[in-house]
Design a protein around this motif. Structure first.
Motif, PDB file in Angstrom:
ATOM      1  N   ILE A 158       0.751  -1.369   0.196  1.00  0.00           N
ATOM      2  CA  ILE A 158      -0.070  -0.201   0.003  1.00  0.00           C
ATOM      3  C   ILE A 158       0.865   1.496   0.240  1.00  0.00           C
ATOM      4  CG2 ILE A 158      -1.790   1.538   1.333  1.00  0.00           C
ATOM      5  CD1 ILE A 158      -2.767  -1.071  -0.269  1.00  0.00           C
ATOM      6  N   PRO A 159       1.901   1.429   0.880  1.00  0.00           N
ATOM      7  CA  PRO A 159       2.511   2.528   0.789  1.00  0.00           C
ATOM      8  C   PRO A 159       3.336   3.100  -0.417  1.00  0.00           C
ATOM      9  CG  PRO A 159       3.207   1.407   2.889  1.00  0.00           C
ATOM     10  CD  PRO A 159       2.287   0.787   2.092  1.00  0.00           C
ATOM     11  N   PRO A 160       3.996   2.015  -1.312  1.00  0.00           N
ATOM     12  CA  PRO A 160       4.321   2.744  -2.555  1.00  0.00           C
ATOM     13  C   PRO A 160       3.189   3.073  -3.522  1.00  0.00           C
ATOM     14  CG  PRO A 160       5.600   0.306  -1.781  1.00  0.00           C
ATOM     15  CD  PRO A 160       4.457   0.733  -0.923  1.00  0.00           C
ATOM     16  N   MET A 161       2.175   2.416  -3.247  1.00  0.00           N
ATOM     17  CA  MET A 161       0.787   2.887  -4.233  1.00  0.00           C
ATOM     18  C   MET A 161       0.590   4.384  -3.964  1.00  0.00           C
ATOM     19  SD  MET A 161      -1.503  -0.267  -5.010  1.00  0.00           S
ATOM     20  CE  MET A 161      -1.271  -1.398  -3.677  1.00  0.00           C
ATOM     21  N   LEU A 162       0.498   4.569  -2.511  1.00  0.00           N
ATOM     22  CA  LEU A 162       0.124   6.045  -2.127  1.00  0.00           C
ATOM     23  C   LEU A 162       1.169   7.033  -2.296  1.00  0.00           C
ATOM     24  CD1 LEU A 162      -1.473   5.239   1.439  1.00  0.00           C
ATOM     25  CD2 LEU A 162      -2.383   5.773  -0.476  1.00  0.00           C
ATOM     26  N   GLY A 163       2.449   6.349  -2.233  1.00  0.00           N
ATOM     27  CA  GLY A 163       3.860   7.364  -2.783  1.00  0.00           C
ATOM     28  C   GLY A 163       3.533   7.867  -4.016  1.00  0.00           C
ATOM     29  N   LEU A 164       3.428   6.925  -4.751  1.00  0.00           N
ATOM     30  CA  LEU A 164       3.059   7.105  -6.493  1.00  0.00           C
ATOM     31  C   LEU A 164       1.996   8.127  -6.557  1.00  0.00           C
ATOM     32  CD1 LEU A 164       3.744   6.860  -9.199  1.00  0.00           C
ATOM     33  CD2 LEU A 164       2.130   5.113  -9.309  1.00  0.00           C
ATOM     34  N   MET A 165       0.964   7.878  -5.837  1.00  0.00           N
ATOM     35  CA  MET A 165      -0.040   8.854  -5.756  1.00  0.00           C
ATOM     36  C   MET A 165       0.182  10.308  -5.439  1.00  0.00           C
ATOM     37  SD  MET A 165      -3.840   8.031  -4.083  1.00  0.00           S
ATOM     38  CE  MET A 165      -5.007   9.157  -3.861  1.00  0.00           C
ATOM     39  N   ALA A 166       0.990  10.515  -4.342  1.00  0.00           N
ATOM     40  CA  ALA A 166       1.624  11.749  -3.844  1.00  0.00           C
ATOM     41  C   ALA A 166       2.725  12.237  -4.655  1.00  0.00           C
ATOM     42  CB  ALA A 166       2.046  11.500  -2.364  1.00  0.00           C
ATOM     43  N   THR A 167       3.053  11.431  -5.698  1.00  0.00           N
ATOM     44  CA  THR A 167       4.049  11.783  -6.661  1.00  0.00           C
ATOM     45  C   THR A 167       3.461  12.384  -7.857  1.00  0.00           C
ATOM     46  OG1 THR A 167       5.721  10.073  -5.862  1.00  0.00           O
ATOM     47  CG2 THR A 167       5.794  11.369  -8.020  1.00  0.00           C
ATOM     48  N   ILE A 168       2.339  12.103  -8.195  1.00  0.00           N
ATOM     49  CA  ILE A 168       1.661  12.461  -9.441  1.00  0.00           C
ATOM     50  C   ILE A 168       0.659  13.808  -9.225  1.00  0.00           C
ATOM     51  CG2 ILE A 168      -0.131  11.762 -11.151  1.00  0.00           C
ATOM     52  CD1 ILE A 168       1.053   8.865 -11.120  1.00  0.00           C
ATOM     53  N   ILE A 169       0.198  13.740  -7.868  1.00  0.00           N
ATOM     54  CA  ILE A 169      -0.713  14.953  -7.347  1.00  0.00           C
ATOM     55  C   ILE A 169      -0.167  16.170  -7.646  1.00  0.00           C
ATOM     56  CG2 ILE A 169      -1.962  15.874  -5.717  1.00  0.00           C
ATOM     57  CD1 ILE A 169      -2.839  13.033  -4.718  1.00  0.00           C
ATOM     58  N   PRO A 170       1.092  16.419  -7.036  1.00  0.00           N
ATOM     59  CA  PRO A 170       1.731  18.067  -7.232  1.00  0.00           C
ATOM     60  C   PRO A 170       2.447  18.239  -8.573  1.00  0.00           C
ATOM     61  CG  PRO A 170       3.209  16.443  -5.998  1.00  0.00           C
ATOM     62  CD  PRO A 170       1.982  15.513  -6.455  1.00  0.00           C
ATOM     63  N   LEU A 171       2.527  17.206  -9.330  1.00  0.00           N
ATOM     64  CA  LEU A 171       3.127  17.550 -10.661  1.00  0.00           C
ATOM     65  C   LEU A 171       2.391  18.180 -11.657  1.00  0.00           C
ATOM     66  CD1 LEU A 171       5.074  14.081 -11.270  1.00  0.00           C
ATOM     67  CD2 LEU A 171       5.799  16.285 -10.397  1.00  0.00           C
ATOM     68  N   GLY A 172       0.939  17.920 -11.691  1.00  0.00           N
ATOM     69  CA  GLY A 172      -0.252  18.710 -12.397  1.00  0.00           C
ATOM     70  C   GLY A 172       0.100  20.355 -12.202  1.00  0.00           C
ATOM     71  N   PRO A 173      -0.099  20.546 -10.993  1.00  0.00           N
ATOM     72  CA  PRO A 173      -0.155  22.111 -10.813  1.00  0.00           C
ATOM     73  C   PRO A 173       1.533  22.575 -10.780  1.00  0.00           C
ATOM     74  CG  PRO A 173      -1.131  21.037  -8.703  1.00  0.00           C
ATOM     75  CD  PRO A 173      -0.636  19.919  -9.822  1.00  0.00           C
ATOM     76  N   GLY A 174       2.460  21.752 -10.780  1.00  0.00           N
ATOM     77  CA  GLY A 174       3.656  22.285 -10.859  1.00  0.00           C
ATOM     78  C   GLY A 174       3.955  22.448 -12.512  1.00  0.00           C
ATOM     79  N   LEU A 175       3.624  21.614 -13.211  1.00  0.00           N
ATOM     80  CA  LEU A 175       3.837  21.686 -14.642  1.00  0.00           C
ATOM     81  C   LEU A 175       3.029  22.934 -15.335  1.00  0.00           C
ATOM     82  CD1 LEU A 175       3.884  18.006 -15.877  1.00  0.00           C
ATOM     83  CD2 LEU A 175       5.796  19.783 -15.631  1.00  0.00           C
ATOM     84  N   ALA A 176       1.833  23.022 -14.529  1.00  0.00           N
ATOM     85  CA  ALA A 176       0.936  24.511 -15.085  1.00  0.00           C
ATOM     86  C   ALA A 176       1.726  25.286 -14.757  1.00  0.00           C
ATOM     87  CB  ALA A 176      -0.242  23.921 -14.345  1.00  0.00           C
ATOM     88  N   ALA A 177       2.360  25.581 -13.389  1.00  0.00           N
ATOM     89  CA  ALA A 177       3.288  26.653 -13.045  1.00  0.00           C
ATOM     90  C   ALA A 177       4.384  26.918 -14.120  1.00  0.00           C
ATOM     91  CB  ALA A 177       3.644  26.639 -11.538  1.00  0.00           C
ATOM     92  N   LEU A 178       5.002  25.956 -14.342  1.00  0.00           N
ATOM     93  CA  LEU A 178       6.129  26.102 -15.412  1.00  0.00           C
ATOM     94  C   LEU A 178       5.447  26.581 -16.758  1.00  0.00           C
ATOM     95  CD1 LEU A 178       9.043  25.499 -16.206  1.00  0.00           C
ATOM     96  CD2 LEU A 178       8.312  23.473 -16.995  1.00  0.00           C
ATOM     97  N   GLY A 179       4.522  26.333 -17.093  1.00  0.00           N
ATOM     98  CA  GLY A 179       3.619  26.769 -18.538  1.00  0.00           C
ATOM     99  C   GLY A 179       3.484  28.318 -18.164  1.00  0.00           C
ATOM    100  N   GLN A 180       3.178  28.851 -16.909  1.00  0.00           N
ATOM    101  CA  GLN A 180       2.929  30.077 -16.690  1.00  0.00           C
ATOM    102  C   GLN A 180       4.250  30.982 -16.386  1.00  0.00           C
ATOM    103  OE1 GLN A 180       0.103  29.770 -13.532  1.00  0.00           O
ATOM    104  NE2 GLN A 180      -1.729  29.158 -14.982  1.00  0.00           N
ATOM    105  N   GLY A 181       5.320  30.183 -16.450  1.00  0.00           N
ATOM    106  CA  GLY A 181       6.581  31.000 -15.961  1.00  0.00           C
ATOM    107  C   GLY A 181       7.075  31.115 -14.623  1.00  0.00           C
TER     108      GLY A 181
END
Length: 149
Positions: free
Chosen positions: A73-96
C-alpha cells in the motif's frame, strides 16, 4: 453529462495532504513493526513453537498480512502523492513560475521516498517472517512424524 474538471482537480489536489499523512504514519508503523519482528525473532518464535501448529498458523497469517499491506500500500500511495503535485507544478512552469515546479517536484520526490521506505521495510519483514514461520513449521512437522528405526 459533463464533468467539471476544475472540481475534479480540486478534489484530487485535496487528497495530497491526507496521503502524505498516511505515508508518514506508514513509515512509523513500519519501524514499529520492524521492532516487533526483531522481538519476535529473539523471543516470540520459541513461544509460538511451544503453542503448537494451530497457534502458529493463526499468528503467522495475521502478521504476514500486516507485512504484506506495508509492502504494497505505501508504495502505491507514494506514487499517488508523486503525481498529484506534478500537475500544478507543470501548469506553473507553463505560466513562467519555475519555483512552484521545483516545490512540486520536491514534494513529489519526498512522497516517493516515504512510500518506498515503508514498502521496503514491509517487504523485508514479510520475507523474514515467512522464512521463520516455515522453519518453525518444518521443525514441528519433523517432531510429529513417527521415528523410523
Amino acid at each position: 453529462m459533463s464533468i467539471n474538471l476544475s472540481h475534479l482537480h480540486s478534489a484530487i489536489t485535496w487528497l495530497l495532504e491526507p496521503v502524505i499523512l498516511i505515508l508518514v504514519a506508514a513509515v512509523v508503523i513500519a519501524v514499529l513493526e520492524a521492532g516487533l519482528a526483531i522481538g519476535e525473532r529473539l523471543f516470540g518464535l520459541k513461544q509460538l513453537r511451544k503453542a503448537g501448529e494451530n497457534a502458529l498458523l493463526k499468528v503467522a497469517r495475521h502478521r504476514l498480512e500486516r507485512a504484506d499491506f506495508l509492502a504494497r500500500i505505501p508504495p502505491m500511495l507514494g506514487l499517488m502523492a508523486t503525481i498529484i503535485p506534478l500537475g500544478p507544478g507543470l501548469a506553473a512552469l507553463g505560466q513562467g513560475n519555475p519555483s512552484l515546479l521545483a516545490q512540486a517536484v520536491t514534494t513529489a520526490f519526498d512522497a516517493t521516498v516515504l512510500g518506498l521506505l515503508a514498502g521496503i521495510i514491509g517487504l523485508v519483514i514479510g520475507k523474514c517472517r515467512r522464512r521463520w514461520y516455515e522453519e518453525v513449521l518444518a521443525s514441528l512437522e519433523q517432531e510429529t512424524q513417527p521415528q523410523q528405526a
